[in-house]
Design a protein around this motif. Structure first.
Motif, PDB file in Angstrom:
ATOM      1  N   MET A  78      14.170  11.752  -6.436  1.00  0.00           N
ATOM      2  CA  MET A  78      13.337  11.016  -5.487  1.00  0.00           C
ATOM      3  C   MET A  78      11.933  11.622  -5.491  1.00  0.00           C
ATOM      4  O   MET A  78      11.766  12.792  -5.189  1.00  0.00           O
ATOM      5  N   GLU A  79      10.955  10.828  -5.885  1.00  0.00           N
ATOM      6  CA  GLU A  79       9.613  11.338  -6.065  1.00  0.00           C
ATOM      7  C   GLU A  79       8.722  11.005  -4.865  1.00  0.00           C
ATOM      8  O   GLU A  79       8.917   9.983  -4.193  1.00  0.00           O
ATOM      9  N   ILE A  80       7.730  11.879  -4.647  1.00  0.00           N
ATOM     10  CA  ILE A  80       6.785  11.666  -3.555  1.00  0.00           C
ATOM     11  C   ILE A  80       6.048  10.342  -3.720  1.00  0.00           C
ATOM     12  O   ILE A  80       5.837   9.604  -2.744  1.00  0.00           O
ATOM     13  N   ARG A  81       5.666  10.013  -4.949  1.00  0.00           N
ATOM     14  CA  ARG A  81       4.872   8.793  -5.170  1.00  0.00           C
ATOM     15  C   ARG A  81       5.665   7.543  -4.796  1.00  0.00           C
ATOM     16  O   ARG A  81       5.103   6.574  -4.269  1.00  0.00           O
ATOM     17  N   THR A  82       6.993   7.536  -5.079  1.00  0.00           N
ATOM     18  CA  THR A  82       7.789   6.362  -4.726  1.00  0.00           C
ATOM     19  C   THR A  82       7.968   6.267  -3.214  1.00  0.00           C
ATOM     20  O   THR A  82       7.947   5.168  -2.646  1.00  0.00           O
ATOM     21  N   LEU A  83       8.151   7.409  -2.560  1.00  0.00           N
ATOM     22  CA  LEU A  83       8.263   7.409  -1.103  1.00  0.00           C
ATOM     23  C   LEU A  83       6.964   6.925  -0.465  1.00  0.00           C
ATOM     24  O   LEU A  83       6.980   6.140   0.492  1.00  0.00           O
ATOM     25  N   ARG A  84       5.818   7.398  -0.985  1.00  0.00           N
ATOM     26  CA  ARG A  84       4.533   6.992  -0.417  1.00  0.00           C
ATOM     27  C   ARG A  84       4.307   5.492  -0.602  1.00  0.00           C
ATOM     28  O   ARG A  84       3.829   4.805   0.308  1.00  0.00           O
ATOM     29  N   ALA A  85       4.653   4.973  -1.777  1.00  0.00           N
ATOM     30  CA  ALA A  85       4.494   3.537  -2.013  1.00  0.00           C
ATOM     31  C   ALA A  85       5.361   2.738  -1.051  1.00  0.00           C
ATOM     32  O   ALA A  85       4.911   1.749  -0.459  1.00  0.00           O
ATOM     33  N   PHE A  86       6.606   3.163  -0.878  1.00  0.00           N
ATOM     34  CA  PHE A  86       7.530   2.466   0.023  1.00  0.00           C
ATOM     35  C   PHE A  86       7.015   2.481   1.462  1.00  0.00           C
ATOM     36  O   PHE A  86       7.010   1.453   2.147  1.00  0.00           O
ATOM     37  N   VAL A  87       6.565   3.637   1.931  1.00  0.00           N
ATOM     38  CA  VAL A  87       6.060   3.767   3.303  1.00  0.00           C
ATOM     39  C   VAL A  87       4.860   2.857   3.514  1.00  0.00           C
ATOM     40  O   VAL A  87       4.751   2.186   4.553  1.00  0.00           O
ATOM     41  N   GLU A  88       3.971   2.785   2.553  1.00  0.00           N
ATOM     42  CA  GLU A  88       2.792   1.943   2.717  1.00  0.00           C
ATOM     43  C   GLU A  88       3.139   0.459   2.707  1.00  0.00           C
ATOM     44  O   GLU A  88       2.518  -0.333   3.424  1.00  0.00           O
ATOM     45  N   VAL A  89       4.124   0.054   1.915  1.00  0.00           N
ATOM     46  CA  VAL A  89       4.549  -1.345   1.928  1.00  0.00           C
ATOM     47  C   VAL A  89       5.054  -1.723   3.311  1.00  0.00           C
ATOM     48  O   VAL A  89       4.739  -2.791   3.848  1.00  0.00           O
ATOM     49  N   VAL A  90       5.821  -0.822   3.926  1.00  0.00           N
ATOM     50  CA  VAL A  90       6.341  -1.075   5.265  1.00  0.00           C
ATOM     51  C   VAL A  90       5.200  -1.132   6.274  1.00  0.00           C
ATOM     52  O   VAL A  90       5.120  -2.043   7.107  1.00  0.00           O
ATOM     53  N   ARG A  91       4.303  -0.151   6.218  1.00  0.00           N
ATOM     54  CA  ARG A  91       3.221  -0.072   7.192  1.00  0.00           C
ATOM     55  C   ARG A  91       2.250  -1.230   7.057  1.00  0.00           C
ATOM     56  O   ARG A  91       1.748  -1.758   8.057  1.00  0.00           O
ATOM     57  N   GLN A  92       1.969  -1.657   5.819  1.00  0.00           N
ATOM     58  CA  GLN A  92       0.992  -2.717   5.604  1.00  0.00           C
ATOM     59  C   GLN A  92       1.605  -4.105   5.633  1.00  0.00           C
ATOM     60  O   GLN A  92       0.890  -5.101   5.688  1.00  0.00           O
ATOM     61  N   GLY A  93       2.933  -4.179   5.602  1.00  0.00           N
ATOM     62  CA  GLY A  93       3.606  -5.465   5.682  1.00  0.00           C
ATOM     63  C   GLY A  93       3.694  -6.226   4.378  1.00  0.00           C
ATOM     64  O   GLY A  93       4.104  -7.382   4.353  1.00  0.00           O
ATOM     65  N   GLY A  94       3.338  -5.593   3.256  1.00  0.00           N
ATOM     66  CA  GLY A  94       3.405  -6.271   1.967  1.00  0.00           C
ATOM     67  C   GLY A  94       2.899  -5.400   0.843  1.00  0.00           C
ATOM     68  O   GLY A  94       2.300  -4.345   1.059  1.00  0.00           O
ATOM     69  N   PHE A  95       3.126  -5.861  -0.382  1.00  0.00           N
ATOM     70  CA  PHE A  95       2.806  -5.057  -1.562  1.00  0.00           C
ATOM     71  C   PHE A  95       1.314  -5.058  -1.886  1.00  0.00           C
ATOM     72  O   PHE A  95       0.762  -4.045  -2.303  1.00  0.00           O
ATOM     73  N   SER A  96       0.646  -6.202  -1.703  1.00  0.00           N
ATOM     74  CA  SER A  96      -0.768  -6.264  -2.077  1.00  0.00           C
ATOM     75  C   SER A  96      -1.616  -5.363  -1.198  1.00  0.00           C
ATOM     76  O   SER A  96      -2.489  -4.636  -1.689  1.00  0.00           O
ATOM     77  N   GLN A  97      -1.374  -5.390   0.120  1.00  0.00           N
ATOM     78  CA  GLN A  97      -2.137  -4.533   1.025  1.00  0.00           C
ATOM     79  C   GLN A  97      -1.805  -3.064   0.798  1.00  0.00           C
ATOM     80  O   GLN A  97      -2.678  -2.192   0.891  1.00  0.00           O
ATOM     81  N   ALA A  98      -0.533  -2.769   0.508  1.00  0.00           N
ATOM     82  CA  ALA A  98      -0.141  -1.384   0.227  1.00  0.00           C
ATOM     83  C   ALA A  98      -0.862  -0.868  -1.008  1.00  0.00           C
ATOM     84  O   ALA A  98      -1.311   0.285  -1.050  1.00  0.00           O
ATOM     85  N   ALA A  99      -0.982  -1.721  -2.015  1.00  0.00           N
ATOM     86  CA  ALA A  99      -1.665  -1.315  -3.248  1.00  0.00           C
ATOM     87  C   ALA A  99      -3.123  -0.958  -2.982  1.00  0.00           C
ATOM     88  O   ALA A  99      -3.647   0.026  -3.516  1.00  0.00           O
ATOM     89  N   LYS A 100      -3.793  -1.740  -2.130  1.00  0.00           N
ATOM     90  CA  LYS A 100      -5.181  -1.438  -1.789  1.00  0.00           C
ATOM     91  C   LYS A 100      -5.286  -0.108  -1.051  1.00  0.00           C
ATOM     92  O   LYS A 100      -6.221   0.672  -1.277  1.00  0.00           O
ATOM     93  N   THR A 101      -4.331   0.162  -0.164  1.00  0.00           N
ATOM     94  CA  THR A 101      -4.372   1.378   0.648  1.00  0.00           C
ATOM     95  C   THR A 101      -4.238   2.637  -0.201  1.00  0.00           C
ATOM     96  O   THR A 101      -4.901   3.639   0.063  1.00  0.00           O
ATOM     97  N   ILE A 102      -3.374   2.589  -1.219  1.00  0.00           N
ATOM     98  CA  ILE A 102      -3.158   3.797  -2.044  1.00  0.00           C
ATOM     99  C   ILE A 102      -3.896   3.702  -3.383  1.00  0.00           C
ATOM    100  O   ILE A 102      -3.612   4.473  -4.308  1.00  0.00           O
ATOM    101  N   PHE A 103      -4.832   2.751  -3.469  1.00  0.00           N
ATOM    102  CA  PHE A 103      -5.691   2.618  -4.660  1.00  0.00           C
ATOM    103  C   PHE A 103      -4.857   2.476  -5.934  1.00  0.00           C
ATOM    104  O   PHE A 103      -5.032   3.196  -6.913  1.00  0.00           O
ATOM    105  N   SER A 104      -3.937   1.515  -5.899  1.00  0.00           N
ATOM    106  CA  SER A 104      -3.063   1.262  -7.037  1.00  0.00           C
ATOM    107  C   SER A 104      -3.010  -0.237  -7.279  1.00  0.00           C
ATOM    108  O   SER A 104      -3.732  -1.020  -6.650  1.00  0.00           O
ATOM    109  N   THR A 105      -2.164  -0.659  -8.202  1.00  0.00           N
ATOM    110  CA  THR A 105      -1.988  -2.082  -8.455  1.00  0.00           C
ATOM    111  C   THR A 105      -0.700  -2.564  -7.795  1.00  0.00           C
ATOM    112  O   THR A 105       0.219  -1.769  -7.541  1.00  0.00           O
ATOM    113  N   GLN A 106      -0.632  -3.854  -7.537  1.00  0.00           N
ATOM    114  CA  GLN A 106       0.548  -4.398  -6.885  1.00  0.00           C
ATOM    115  C   GLN A 106       1.785  -4.206  -7.747  1.00  0.00           C
ATOM    116  O   GLN A 106       2.867  -3.895  -7.236  1.00  0.00           O
ATOM    117  N   SER A 107       1.646  -4.366  -9.051  1.00  0.00           N
ATOM    118  CA  SER A 107       2.795  -4.205  -9.944  1.00  0.00           C
ATOM    119  C   SER A 107       3.301  -2.765  -9.945  1.00  0.00           C
ATOM    120  O   SER A 107       4.515  -2.524  -9.994  1.00  0.00           O
TER     121      SER A 107
END
Length: 294
Positions: A1-30
């Motif tokens: 279990m990696e920190i990066r996967t946990l952080r991505a998951f937490v941001e998806v929950v907090r932002q309510g979706g993948f696109s907003q989470a990607a913007k928050t952690i400066f990544s791509t939606q994919s």
């Protein structure tokens, strides 16, 4: 279990979706989607129900989310403590400040802090109190300025108490009063800040206690615009007295709001039991030096 996967998951929950989470952690939606799928594969169960562009937690997802938030926060505390043990000269202060009151209470302290601690890198997050508490909870910042009361998960150091005043157009029928209650304003339109501003919560909660259902004429995140709307007679605004006096307007009169529980009580807060770096402790000491007894 990696920190990066946990952080991505937490941001998806907090932002309510993948696109907003990607913007928050400066990544791509994919990339974010792949990280969440990797976490689900590792755990062996679905964590999110994907409905259109929104994602909601499954029962297992709720368990993983609560644990992931704690893991990420503890990791940040661990890294800060290790940096201090290594005696690193270039520390970092991750500070969250709200739009209301910060220019008066905290902006003058930055030059002093920089002069005393020239090697400290200051990373500033500016949001309403509700959002600041969210990112403090997950360890993205070390300290935040927020309105009291806060939940028991935070410790706090008082900065300042200020009464609230109502901002009325000078020719308003109630503008000549020395003080006013929300009950007297029950038929008046209100000018409130955007959601996420704790000042709104103070007003709305006080209205509920007074049996008043506020009618909101407009909302904004800008203090000066709120004052201008009050000057134009669009509605009644509310600000801490200190801030209202600094935003004086010839067409606006400040009237003391005397309802119980309408005090603006701001403090520096941090996660209870979290490690505070030397940089964070130095900021707390500075605010205590300049604002104790205000």
């Amino acid at each position: 279990m990696e920190i990066r996967t946990l952080r991505a998951f937490v941001e998806v929950v907090r932002q309510g979706g993948f696109s907003q989470a990607a913007k928050t952690i400066f990544s791509t939606q994919s990339t974010v989607s792949k990280a969440v799928r990797q976490l689900e594969d590792e755990i062996g169960t679905r964590l999110l129900d994907r409905i259109g562009h929104r994602s909601t937690l499954t029962v297992a997802g709720e368990v993983v989310y609560r644990r992931a938030v704690r893991i990420l926060a503890e990791r940040e505390s661990l890294m800060a403590e290790l940096d201090d043990l290594r005696g690193l000269k270039r520390g970092t202060l991750r500070l969250g400040l709200p739009p209301i009151g910060s220019s008066t209470l905290f902006a003058p302290l930055f030059a002093i802090y920089r002069n005393r601690h020239p090697s400290i890198d200051i990373r500033l997050a500016e949001h309403g109190s509700d959002r600041l508490e969210e990112i403090l909870h997950v360890g993205e910042i070390d300290l935040a300025a927020s309105l009291l009361p806060v939940s028991d998960e935070f410790e706090w150091q008082e900065v300042r108490r200020e009464p609230l005043v109502a901002l009325l157009q000078t020719d308003h029928a109630l503008a000549a009063k020395a003080s006013i209650t929300l009950a007297e304003l029950k038929d008046q339109p209100f000018l409130l800040f955007e959601s996420g501003f704790a000042l709104n919560r103070i007003i709305v909660d006080a209205c509920r206690r007074a049996g008043v259902e506020p009618s909101v004429a407009a909302r904004s995140s800008q203090i000066d615009f709120i004052v201008e709307l009050a000057a134009a007679g669009l509605g009644i605004a509310f600000l801490p007295r200190m801030i209202a006096e600094q935003r004086s307007h010839p067409a606006v009169r400040h009237v003391a709001l005397v309802d119980p529980g309408t005090e603006w009580h701001i403090a520096m807060i941090w996660r209870r039991g979290a490690y505070l770096s030397h940089a964070a402790k130095a900021w707390l000491a500075l605010t205590r030096e300049f604002h104790s007894g205000d």
